[in-house]
Design a protein around this motif. Structure first.
Motif, PDB file in Angstrom:
ATOM      1  N   ARG A  42       0.813  -1.216   0.000  1.00  0.00           N
ATOM      2  CA  ARG A  42       0.000   0.000   0.000  1.00  0.00           C
ATOM      3  C   ARG A  42       0.850   1.271   0.000  1.00  0.00           C
ATOM      4  O   ARG A  42       0.562   2.228  -0.725  1.00  0.00           O
ATOM      5  N   ARG A  45       2.314   1.866  -3.398  1.00  0.00           N
ATOM      6  CA  ARG A  45       1.247   2.225  -4.338  1.00  0.00           C
ATOM      7  C   ARG A  45       0.812   3.676  -4.143  1.00  0.00           C
ATOM      8  O   ARG A  45       0.606   4.408  -5.107  1.00  0.00           O
ATOM      9  N   TRP A  46       0.692   4.106  -2.901  1.00  0.00           N
ATOM     10  CA  TRP A  46       0.325   5.494  -2.623  1.00  0.00           C
ATOM     11  C   TRP A  46       1.419   6.448  -3.100  1.00  0.00           C
ATOM     12  O   TRP A  46       1.131   7.516  -3.653  1.00  0.00           O
ATOM     13  N   THR A  49       1.261   6.676  -6.952  1.00  0.00           N
ATOM     14  CA  THR A  49       0.104   7.458  -7.374  1.00  0.00           C
ATOM     15  C   THR A  49       0.321   8.946  -7.102  1.00  0.00           C
ATOM     16  O   THR A  49       0.047   9.799  -7.957  1.00  0.00           O
ATOM     17  N   GLY A  50       0.830   9.253  -5.909  1.00  0.00           N
ATOM     18  CA  GLY A  50       1.085  10.644  -5.559  1.00  0.00           C
ATOM     19  C   GLY A  50       2.128  11.281  -6.462  1.00  0.00           C
ATOM     20  O   GLY A  50       1.990  12.440  -6.873  1.00  0.00           O
TER      21      GLY A  50
END
Length: 210
Positions: A42, A45-46, A49-50
């Motif tokens: 996670r 992934r964050w 994306t950010g």
């Protein structure tokens, strides 16, 4: 063109070197961020994306300024060429990451499952199975991003990056022949972009036959 050919060539070589370094850097960063975007971890992934959402939604000029003025404020200034090249690589990597992620998502899920069941770990599966297939699928958009990168390298002139546009500005200021100067600069850019465009098409056709 004759009187200032040496300056044109300095700019051409500067643009070529900056574009080549930024191309390699943006591809490596973009591939890594693309993997982060689809991982089950996670936090990664964050972060992926950010990174993509932040970088691709601000102007390229601001990214270059961040690497030009930011390190100076911290006590280790970068020259215009270095700051511009890093900024160009970081900015382009966000778009390359999205292209590669789309390619990864297009690879059948069974490929991942088969590779993992054969004993490969996640990193080995991505490196040897998924990414090679994904990149084949996204050759056209990657080629477009690389061409855009070469054209975007003109932003280096804002930070005195010793590129084509930097020397063109110097020539036009000295000669007062602005139109003629930038026509020649356009020809130099075509020397870089047209072979790349042709090479991408040839590479795409070869991959489709294999």
């Amino acid at each position: 063109m004759t009187d200032y050919f040496g300056l044109y060539m300095k700019g051409f070589l500067g643009t070529t070197l900056s574009s080549t370094l930024a191309l390699a850097g943006s591809f490596l960063i973009g591939a890594l961020i693309a993997v982060f975007r689809i991982t089950t971890v996670r936090g990664l992934r964050w972060f992926g994306t950010g990174y993509v959402e932040f970088v691709r939604n601000i102007p390229l000029l601001l990214v270059v300024y961040a690497f030009y003025y930011g390190p100076s404020a911290l006590g280790f200034p970068l020259d215009g060429f270095t700051a511009g090249t890093i900024g160009l690589a970081v900015y382009t990597s966000a778009f390359i990451a999205e292209a590669i992620r789309a390619g990864i998502m297009a690879v059948p899920k069974g490929q991942m499952e088969a590779a993992r069941s054969s004993g490969l770990n996640y990193i080995q599966t991505m490196q040897h199975v998924i990414l090679p297939q994904a990149i084949k699928l996204v050759i056209p958009p990657l080629g477009n991003q690389f061409i855009n990168l070469i054209k975007n390298s003109s932003v280096l002139t804002i930070v005195a990056g010793l590129d084509l546009m930097y020397f063109a500005d110097s020539i036009s200021t000295e000669t007062y022949r602005t139109f003629d100067t930038y026509i020649f600069v356009a020809l130099f850019y075509l020397v870089l972009t047209l072979p790349l465009s042709y090479g991408v098409r040839v590479w795409e056709r070869r991959l489709q036959r294999n």
